[in-house]
Design an enzyme around this catalytic site. Structure first.
Site, PDB file in Angstrom:
ATOM      1  N   PRO A   1      -5.100  -4.155   3.961  1.00 20.46           N
ATOM      2  CA  PRO A   1      -5.894  -4.156   5.186  1.00 20.46           C
ATOM      3  C   PRO A   1      -5.901  -2.790   5.873  1.00 20.46           C
ATOM      4  O   PRO A   1      -4.856  -2.271   6.245  1.00 20.46           O
ATOM      5  CB  PRO A   1      -5.193  -5.189   6.074  1.00 20.46           C
ATOM      6  CG  PRO A   1      -4.237  -5.907   5.193  1.00 20.46           C
ATOM      7  CD  PRO A   1      -3.914  -4.979   4.078  1.00 20.46           C
ATOM      8  N   GLU A   2      -7.083  -2.214   6.015  1.00 17.21           N
ATOM      9  CA  GLU A   2      -7.274  -0.993   6.788  1.00 17.21           C
ATOM     10  C   GLU A   2      -8.091  -1.381   8.016  1.00 17.21           C
ATOM     11  O   GLU A   2      -8.271  -2.563   8.275  1.00 17.21           O
ATOM     12  CB  GLU A   2      -7.997   0.056   5.927  1.00 17.21           C
ATOM     13  CG  GLU A   2      -7.271   0.314   4.596  1.00 17.21           C
ATOM     14  CD  GLU A   2      -7.976   1.309   3.700  1.00 17.21           C
ATOM     15  OE1 GLU A   2      -8.709   2.162   4.205  1.00 17.21           O
ATOM     16  OE2 GLU A   2      -7.773   1.234   2.470  1.00 17.21           O
TER      17      GLU A   2
ATOM     18  N   ARG B   1       4.475  -9.327  -0.405  1.00 19.91           N
ATOM     19  CA  ARG B   1       5.439  -8.250  -0.654  1.00 19.91           C
ATOM     20  C   ARG B   1       6.342  -7.972   0.534  1.00 19.91           C
ATOM     21  O   ARG B   1       7.163  -7.061   0.486  1.00 19.91           O
ATOM     22  CB  ARG B   1       4.689  -6.990  -1.099  1.00 19.91           C
ATOM     23  CG  ARG B   1       4.221  -7.141  -2.537  1.00 19.91           C
ATOM     24  CD  ARG B   1       3.292  -6.036  -2.942  1.00 19.91           C
ATOM     25  NE  ARG B   1       3.904  -4.737  -2.779  1.00 19.91           N
ATOM     26  CZ  ARG B   1       3.262  -3.600  -2.915  1.00 19.91           C
ATOM     27  NH1 ARG B   1       1.980  -3.623  -3.206  1.00 19.91           N
ATOM     28  NH2 ARG B   1       3.871  -2.474  -2.769  1.00 19.91           N
TER      29      ARG B   1
END
Length: 281
Positions: A2-3, A113
Site C-alpha cells: 500500500p502506497e 508479514r
DNA sequence: AGCACTTCCTGATAGC
DNA sequence: TGCTATCAGGAAGTGC
C-alpha cells in the site's frame, strides 16, 4: 504494497461505514504490532470511543476519536483493513487485531508479514511517530509545488530513485509509483537528485502527480495482496509501464524493461527511454 | 548532516 | 513431490 493511492482508497472505502462507529472492544492477536502505548493501555484508550473521522497522512491511516486521540495505522508491506458489517463477521486470514463496534460491525487488521505498526496516541504524543511528523508534502497538494521539488532536489546527492522513496522529501510515494513516475518523466533511476535540470524537474513533477492521480482513480494497484476496506482489488496494475515488467517490451519503444537494485529496492526502467546521460530530454 | 547499508518479517516462488 | 534458498520492501536504526 500500500502506497498513497492504496491507502487513500482504503480510507475512502472505510469512511462511509466506519465513521460514527463506537469501539466496544479491541482484541489483539499479535501484540508486537502495537507500538504505543502498551497493549493494555492501547485497548483502554480505544474503549468506548467513537470514530469521528478517518484521515490520511502519506501512507499513515488516522482514525480521529471523539476525545481528540488518534488510532494510527501503517500497513507497511502486507497490512490490510477489512470492515465486516454486523452479521457477516468472518475472520480474514492473518488477522492480527480486531476492533468490535457497538451494533455488531467490526474492523479487522490483517497482516501476513506482520511488518505493520499500530498506535493510539494523544495529541501531545504525536512526536513519537517521527515518520508521521517529518513527512514531506504530498503530491497533488499546494505544498508540493514545482518550486519545492526543484529546491529540494538541488540539495541532495542521492540517487533520484532513493530520493523519491524518502518520505521526508515527498510523502506517500513507494516503489511502484516511484518507478512509474521516473518512466513517465524519462529519467533513469540512477541519476542523482541534484543532476536533474529544469525540463526534467518539470517533467518529473508532472509525472509524480499524474501517477498518484491515476492510481487513486483506479482504486490502487493490486500486484500482490492489496485489497481495500471492502476486500476489493484495484485496477492500476493494468496501467503499469515498468513495475514488475522485467524483460517485457517497453510500451513506448519495445525495448525490454530492465531491473536493477538501488538502495536495496528493485528498480524497473526502460534503458532506451530513460537514459543515464543528461541529454536524454 | 547526509547518505548507504542492515534489520525486521514470512508467504510466494524458483530451483533442484 | 517436497525440500531449501531467494525475494518482496517501508521505515527505523546503525555507522561512516
Amino acid at each position: 504494497m500500500p502506497e498513497l493511492p492504496e491507502v487513500e482508497t482504503i480510507r475512502r472505502s472505510l469512511a462511509p461505514v466506519a465513521e460514527g462507529q463506537r469501539i466496544m472492544q479491541t482484541e489483539i492477536f499479535l501484540e508486537r504490532l502495537v507500538k504505543w502505548p502498551e497493549p493494555a493501555d492501547f485497548v483502554g484508550r480505544l474503549a468506548d470511543r467513537t470514530i469521528v473521522r478517518i484521515g490520511r497522512t502519506g501512507k499513515y491511516l488516522r482514525f480521529l476519536l471523539d476525545n481528540g486521540n488518534e488510532l494510527i495505522l501503517h500497513l507497511r508491506m502486507t497490512g490490510q483493513l477489512r470492515f465486516m458489517a454486523a452479521g457477516q463477521d468472518e475472520m480474514p486470514p492473518y488477522a492480527r487485531l480486531v476492533f468490535r463496534f457497538a451494533g455488531g460491525a467490526s474492523l479487522y487488521y490483517a497482516d501476513a508479514r506482520t511488518l505493520g505498526a499500530v498506535y493510539a496516541l494523544k495529541p501531545d504524543e504525536l512526536w513519537r511517530l517521527h515518520g508521521l511528523m517529518e513527512m514531506g508534502p504530498e503530491p497533488l497538494t499546494a505544498e508540493f509545488s514545482l518550486g519545492y521539488l526543484r529546491e529540494t532536489l538541488q540539495g541532495h546527492r542521492t540517487k533520484i530513485k532513493s530520493f523519491l522513496l524518502n518520505q521526508k522529501y515527498i510523502g506517500g510515494l513507494g516503489n511502484i509509483y516511484a518507478d512509474e513516475a521516473l518512466f513517465l518523466a524519462g529519467i533513469h533511476p540512477l541519476r542523482t537528485a541534484a543532476s536533474l535540470h529544469g525540463p526534467e524537474v518539470a517533467s518529473l513533477y508532472g509525472a509524480i502527480n499524474e501517477v498518484i492521480r491515476t492510481g487513486i482513480a483506479d482504486g490502487g494497484t493490486t500486484v500482490r495482496n492489496y485489497l481495500d476496506g471492502a476486500g476489493k482489488k484495484g485496477s492500476h496494475q493494468e496501467r503499469l509501464h515498468v513495475y514488475q515488467r522485467t524483460g517485457k517490451p517497453c510500451h513506448r519503444c519495445g525495448t525490454p524493461i530492465e531491473r536493477i537494485v538501488i538502495g536495496g529496492r528493485g528498480s524497473h526502467f526502460c534503458p532506451r527511454c530513460q537514459l543515464l546521460e543528461e541529454e536524454s530530454v
